[in-house]
Design a protein around this motif. Structure first.
Motif, PDB file in Angstrom:
ATOM      1  N   PRO A  23       3.640  11.697  17.071  1.00 29.58           N
ATOM      2  CA  PRO A  23       3.926  12.878  17.881  1.00 29.58           C
ATOM      3  C   PRO A  23       2.851  13.965  17.816  1.00 29.58           C
ATOM      4  CG  PRO A  23       5.628  12.558  16.192  1.00 29.58           C
ATOM      5  CD  PRO A  23       4.654  11.428  16.074  1.00 29.58           C
ATOM      6  N   TRP A  24       2.089  14.026  16.729  1.00 34.87           N
ATOM      7  CA  TRP A  24       1.071  15.080  16.662  1.00 34.87           C
ATOM      8  C   TRP A  24      -0.363  14.573  16.627  1.00 34.87           C
ATOM      9  CZ3 TRP A  24      -2.192  16.012  12.455  1.00 34.87           C
ATOM     10  CH2 TRP A  24      -1.861  15.379  11.268  1.00 34.87           C
ATOM     11  N   LYS A  25      -0.580  13.268  16.331  1.00 28.35           N
ATOM     12  CA  LYS A  25      -1.941  12.718  16.321  1.00 28.35           C
ATOM     13  C   LYS A  25      -2.267  11.957  17.599  1.00 28.35           C
ATOM     14  CE  LYS A  25      -1.216  10.945  12.296  1.00 28.35           C
ATOM     15  NZ  LYS A  25      -0.761  10.675  11.023  1.00 28.35           N
ATOM     16  N   GLY A  26      -1.268  11.368  18.226  1.00 26.03           N
ATOM     17  CA  GLY A  26      -1.505  10.630  19.462  1.00 26.03           C
ATOM     18  C   GLY A  26      -1.374   9.135  19.301  1.00 26.03           C
TER      19      GLY A  26
ATOM     20  N   ALA B 132      -4.332  -1.958   8.864  1.00 27.50           N
ATOM     21  CA  ALA B 132      -5.170  -0.771   9.032  1.00 27.50           C
ATOM     22  C   ALA B 132      -4.833  -0.129  10.369  1.00 27.50           C
ATOM     23  CB  ALA B 132      -6.640  -1.160   8.984  1.00 27.50           C
ATOM     24  N   TRP B 133      -5.163   1.145  10.491  1.00 25.55           N
ATOM     25  CA  TRP B 133      -4.919   1.847  11.746  1.00 25.55           C
ATOM     26  C   TRP B 133      -5.910   2.983  11.923  1.00 25.55           C
ATOM     27  CZ3 TRP B 133      -2.162   2.416   7.357  1.00 25.55           C
ATOM     28  CH2 TRP B 133      -1.941   3.692   6.864  1.00 25.55           C
ATOM     29  N   SER B 134      -6.009   3.418  13.169  1.00 27.32           N
ATOM     30  CA  SER B 134      -6.946   4.459  13.530  1.00 27.32           C
ATOM     31  C   SER B 134      -6.387   5.214  14.732  1.00 27.32           C
ATOM     32  CB  SER B 134      -8.290   3.816  13.908  1.00 27.32           C
ATOM     33  OG  SER B 134      -9.219   4.773  14.320  1.00 27.32           O
ATOM     34  N   TYR B 135      -6.916   6.388  14.954  1.00 29.24           N
ATOM     35  CA  TYR B 135      -6.597   7.172  16.147  1.00 29.24           C
ATOM     36  C   TYR B 135      -7.914   7.346  16.910  1.00 29.24           C
ATOM     37  CZ  TYR B 135      -2.094   7.889  14.025  1.00 29.24           C
ATOM     38  OH  TYR B 135      -0.864   7.669  13.469  1.00 29.24           O
ATOM     39  N   PRO B 136      -8.206   6.427  17.851  1.00 20.26           N
ATOM     40  CA  PRO B 136      -9.486   6.474  18.560  1.00 20.26           C
ATOM     41  C   PRO B 136      -9.707   7.780  19.331  1.00 20.26           C
ATOM     42  CG  PRO B 136      -8.364   4.395  18.967  1.00 20.26           C
ATOM     43  CD  PRO B 136      -7.396   5.288  18.252  1.00 20.26           C
ATOM     44  N   THR B 137      -8.658   8.283  19.948  1.00 17.70           N
ATOM     45  CA  THR B 137      -8.746   9.536  20.694  1.00 17.70           C
ATOM     46  C   THR B 137      -7.534  10.404  20.360  1.00 17.70           C
ATOM     47  OG1 THR B 137      -7.732   8.448  22.608  1.00 17.70           O
ATOM     48  CG2 THR B 137     -10.124   8.600  22.606  1.00 17.70           C
ATOM     49  N   PRO B 138      -7.530  11.005  19.165  1.00 14.85           N
ATOM     50  CA  PRO B 138      -6.380  11.819  18.771  1.00 14.85           C
ATOM     51  C   PRO B 138      -6.238  13.057  19.658  1.00 14.85           C
ATOM     52  CG  PRO B 138      -8.099  11.867  17.076  1.00 14.85           C
ATOM     53  CD  PRO B 138      -8.577  10.984  18.173  1.00 14.85           C
TER      54      PRO B 138
ATOM     55  N   LEU C 126     -14.899  11.222   3.935  1.00 12.32           N
ATOM     56  CA  LEU C 126     -13.513  10.751   3.986  1.00 12.32           C
ATOM     57  C   LEU C 126     -12.607  11.895   4.424  1.00 12.32           C
ATOM     58  CD1 LEU C 126     -13.250   8.750   0.645  1.00 12.32           C
ATOM     59  CD2 LEU C 126     -13.805   7.893   2.924  1.00 12.32           C
ATOM     60  N   VAL C 127     -11.509  11.541   5.077  1.00 17.11           N
ATOM     61  CA  VAL C 127     -10.537  12.538   5.525  1.00 17.11           C
ATOM     62  C   VAL C 127      -9.173  12.122   4.986  1.00 17.11           C
ATOM     63  CG1 VAL C 127      -9.439  13.595   7.532  1.00 17.11           C
ATOM     64  CG2 VAL C 127     -11.850  12.983   7.638  1.00 17.11           C
ATOM     65  N   LYS C 128      -8.467  13.052   4.361  1.00 12.99           N
ATOM     66  CA  LYS C 128      -7.124  12.759   3.863  1.00 12.99           C
ATOM     67  C   LYS C 128      -6.100  13.394   4.798  1.00 12.99           C
ATOM     68  CE  LYS C 128      -4.521  12.305  -0.365  1.00 12.99           C
ATOM     69  NZ  LYS C 128      -4.514  12.510  -1.809  1.00 12.99           N
ATOM     70  N   ILE C 129      -5.243  12.555   5.362  1.00 12.71           N
ATOM     71  CA  ILE C 129      -4.209  13.007   6.286  1.00 12.71           C
ATOM     72  C   ILE C 129      -2.875  12.450   5.808  1.00 12.71           C
ATOM     73  CG2 ILE C 129      -3.385  13.049   8.674  1.00 12.71           C
ATOM     74  CD1 ILE C 129      -6.262  12.379   9.554  1.00 12.71           C
ATOM     75  N   GLU C 130      -1.946  13.332   5.502  1.00 14.44           N
ATOM     76  CA  GLU C 130      -0.601  12.934   5.074  1.00 14.44           C
ATOM     77  C   GLU C 130      -0.633  11.895   3.954  1.00 14.44           C
ATOM     78  OE1 GLU C 130       1.151  11.860   8.888  1.00 14.44           O
ATOM     79  OE2 GLU C 130       2.118  13.825   8.954  1.00 14.44           O
ATOM     80  N   GLY C 131      -1.510  12.081   2.982  1.00 19.10           N
ATOM     81  CA  GLY C 131      -1.571  11.185   1.829  1.00 19.10           C
ATOM     82  C   GLY C 131      -2.396   9.936   2.030  1.00 19.10           C
ATOM     83  N   ASN C 132      -2.959   9.735   3.213  1.00 19.77           N
ATOM     84  CA  ASN C 132      -3.770   8.554   3.513  1.00 19.77           C
ATOM     85  C   ASN C 132      -5.234   8.930   3.611  1.00 19.77           C
ATOM     86  OD1 ASN C 132      -1.597   6.589   3.999  1.00 19.77           O
ATOM     87  ND2 ASN C 132      -1.077   7.997   5.647  1.00 19.77           N
ATOM     88  N   TRP C 133      -6.091   8.106   3.031  1.00 20.96           N
ATOM     89  CA  TRP C 133      -7.536   8.302   3.161  1.00 20.96           C
ATOM     90  C   TRP C 133      -8.008   7.582   4.409  1.00 20.96           C
ATOM     91  CZ3 TRP C 133     -10.110  11.832   0.664  1.00 20.96           C
ATOM     92  CH2 TRP C 133      -9.626  12.279  -0.572  1.00 20.96           C
TER      93      TRP C 133
ATOM     94  N   ARG D 139      -5.046  21.004  12.614  1.00 22.64           N
ATOM     95  CA  ARG D 139      -4.150  20.670  11.498  1.00 22.64           C
ATOM     96  C   ARG D 139      -4.886  19.885  10.412  1.00 22.64           C
ATOM     97  NH1 ARG D 139       1.845  17.989  12.288  1.00 22.64           N
ATOM     98  NH2 ARG D 139       2.319  17.706  10.098  1.00 22.64           N
ATOM     99  N   VAL D 140      -5.762  18.979  10.815  1.00 16.14           N
ATOM    100  CA  VAL D 140      -6.500  18.136   9.875  1.00 16.14           C
ATOM    101  C   VAL D 140      -7.720  18.872   9.320  1.00 16.14           C
ATOM    102  CG1 VAL D 140      -7.865  16.000   9.718  1.00 16.14           C
ATOM    103  CG2 VAL D 140      -5.667  16.002  10.905  1.00 16.14           C
ATOM    104  N   GLY D 141      -8.295  19.742  10.116  1.00 18.59           N
ATOM    105  CA  GLY D 141      -9.465  20.498   9.682  1.00 18.59           C
ATOM    106  C   GLY D 141     -10.778  19.945  10.196  1.00 18.59           C
ATOM    107  N   GLN D 142     -10.714  18.848  10.943  1.00 16.02           N
ATOM    108  CA  GLN D 142     -11.926  18.271  11.536  1.00 16.02           C
ATOM    109  C   GLN D 142     -11.550  17.184  12.525  1.00 16.02           C
ATOM    110  OE1 GLN D 142     -13.458  16.461   7.773  1.00 16.02           O
ATOM    111  NE2 GLN D 142     -13.893  14.722   9.111  1.00 16.02           N
ATOM    112  N   ASP D 143     -12.538  16.738  13.269  1.00 15.14           N
ATOM    113  CA  ASP D 143     -12.374  15.622  14.186  1.00 15.14           C
ATOM    114  C   ASP D 143     -12.383  14.329  13.359  1.00 15.14           C
ATOM    115  OD1 ASP D 143     -12.556  13.606  16.102  1.00 15.14           O
ATOM    116  OD2 ASP D 143     -14.208  14.553  17.195  1.00 15.14           O
ATOM    117  N   TYR D 144     -11.356  13.521  13.499  1.00 12.37           N
ATOM    118  CA  TYR D 144     -11.244  12.265  12.751  1.00 12.37           C
ATOM    119  C   TYR D 144     -11.124  11.075  13.709  1.00 12.37           C
ATOM    120  CZ  TYR D 144      -6.383  13.082  13.896  1.00 12.37           C
ATOM    121  OH  TYR D 144      -5.225  13.328  14.579  1.00 12.37           O
TER     122      TYR D 144
END
Length: 130
Positions: free
Chosen positions: A77-80, A98-104, A48-55, A111-116
């Motif tokens: 502006p910073w994830k895409g 629900a949402w996702s960033y297919p190609t951030p 799991l990845v936590k970004i800005e309070g979201n899992w 900033r996140v610490g890994q590819d999400y």
């Protein structure tokens, strides 16, 4: 969640609220909707990845057919570019839950610490339970 348990979310909800990106949700927190984990070995908690309070959950942990792509546009502006999904709940469709960033943006990985890429987050009214 426990150690190396994995899960495959499945939804049950009668929620009716609009989605705003990056609204906090915590696995196991009680909310109007519910996503139940289906344990397997494909998605340990450490994935799991936590970004800005979201899992954000690995894409392979989401039950096939559960998410329906939405045409709702959003670009962080910073994830895409964000891909919204509606959730299937029987015959109902819960819009943009629900949402996702297919190609951030690659710079966001630092900033996140890994590819999400492709990881999926759920609106705050949706909870992840065992």
């Amino acid at each position: 969640m426990s150690g190396n348990s994995g899960f495959r979310p499945d939804v049950s909800s009668s929620a009716t609220a609009s989605h705003q990106p990056d609204s906090p949700t915590e696995p196991g927190a009680p909310h109007e909707g519910s996503i139940q984990r289906h344990h397997d070995r494909r998605s340990p908690q450490s994935d799991l990845v936590k970004i800005e309070g979201n899992w954000y959950f690995p894409p392979e942990s989401v039950k096939p057919g559960f998410l329906v792509e939405s045409a709702t546009p959003y670009t962080c502006p910073w994830k895409g570019e964000c891909q919204y999904f509606s959730l299937k709940d029987g015959d109902a469709l819960l819009q943009d839950r629900a949402w996702s960033y297919p190609t951030p943006y690659p710079a966001s990985f630092d900033r996140v610490g890994q590819d999400y890429s492709g990881y999926v987050a759920f609106w705050k009214e949706i909870s992840v339970t065992e």
